[in-house]
Scaffold this active site. Structure first.
Site: not given
Ligand code: ATR
Length: 269
Positions: A64, A101
């Site tokens: 990420k 997220d």
């Protein structure tokens, strides 16, 4: 033309994302494929996917931060998160990085479970990437306060200091919560990977408060069990967050918002 998408990570075989996106695509009638890529050399793997006509990627552990660096431009929430879980190929072939997220967590809490965050006292456990990733969307809900508590106190203090321009956020050690009580406790630590629960005093949760573990598993996590034992009105795991973050990625790529409830039910063991 069929849209080509994938999730990249390492390991990747356990990922539920292909199942989720296949369900979204079927439900919304979108013409697309969604594969798994076992990443080894992240940038090379992404370039190869794009060269083969790829339109977008989900990015998971451990890439990420690499995706954040690779993106040519980033959303504000990705900027704050320091991590990108969604790459979007723009019409001019540049890559836009986003992070879905935090909005996934907020949607699961507010829309799927009816938990109002406005004016609430929220405790976020952990000061690693998982916690950092959700701070901005949580603060956008205007809680009364957001306390980040970490086993290693200085990391929580540093994170809160860095993000304090975003809202009422403070940091402390897990052992410095004495006497404080919260309406919502969110677990963003990786303690659950070892079946552990962060060392937290029982009176941290107000009677009838809500517990939320960003992790999930086939069985209730240690933190979900802790919440149940404290008498939480709801003690939830992160399966809904997983599906909601995927839905937001799907929306960013396809401009269509899929229905999530059915897919969450499909995945629930
Ligand atoms: P991630 O990207 O998943 O957040 P990370 O950056 O390694 O992973 O962060 C893990 C977080 O879980 C940290 O906040 C860590 O606390 P420390 O900073 O003190 O290491 C927390 N953590 C891991 N195991 C824990 C445990 N058994 N009890 C409490 N906190 C724990």
């Amino acid at each position: 033309m069929t849209g080509k998408y994938a999730v990249i990570g390492n390991p990747i075989e356990h990922s539920k994302s292909p199942l989720i996106h296949a369900a979204f695509a079927e439900q919304t009638g979108q013409d697309m494929t969604y594969d798994r890529i076992l990443g080894t050399d992240f940038e090379r793997d992404v370039r190869a996917f794009l060269a083969a006509g790829g339109r977008g990627l989900n990015v998971t552990v451990p890439f990420k931060e690499d995706a954040w660096r690779l993106a040519d431009e980033r959303s504000a929430r990705a900027e704050t998160a320091g991590a990108v879980n969604t790459l979007i190929r723009l019409d001019d072939d540049r890559l836009r990085g986003d992070n879905t997220d935090g909005i996934g967590l907020v949607r699961d809490l507010t829309q799927n479970h009816g938990v109002r965050l406005h004016g609430k006292r929220i405790l976020l456990l952990g000061a690693g990437g998982a916690s950092r990733g959700v701070v901005r969307p949580l603060l956008e809900q205007q809680p009364a306060q957001l306390v980040i508590a970490n086993r290693t106190a200085p990391k929580a203090l540093d994170l809160a200091e860095e993000l304090r321009g975003l809202g009422p956020i403070t940091g402390c050690g897990l052992d410095q919560l004495n006497g404080l009580a919260f309406d919502l406790i969110i677990n963003g630590t990786s303690a659950g990977l070892g079946g552990e629960m962060p060392d937290l005093s029982a009176d941290c949760l107000v009677p009838g408060g809500v517990c939320y573990d960003m992790m999930y598993g086939d069985r209730p996590t240690a933190f979900v069990c802790w919440g149940q034992a404290q008498g939480a009105s709801q003690s939830l795991d992160g399966l809904g967050m997983l599906v909601e973050q995927a839905a937001e990625s799907f929306y960013l790529w396809r401009g269509v918002r899929p229905e999530t409830a059915l897919v969450i039910r499909l995945l629930r063991p």
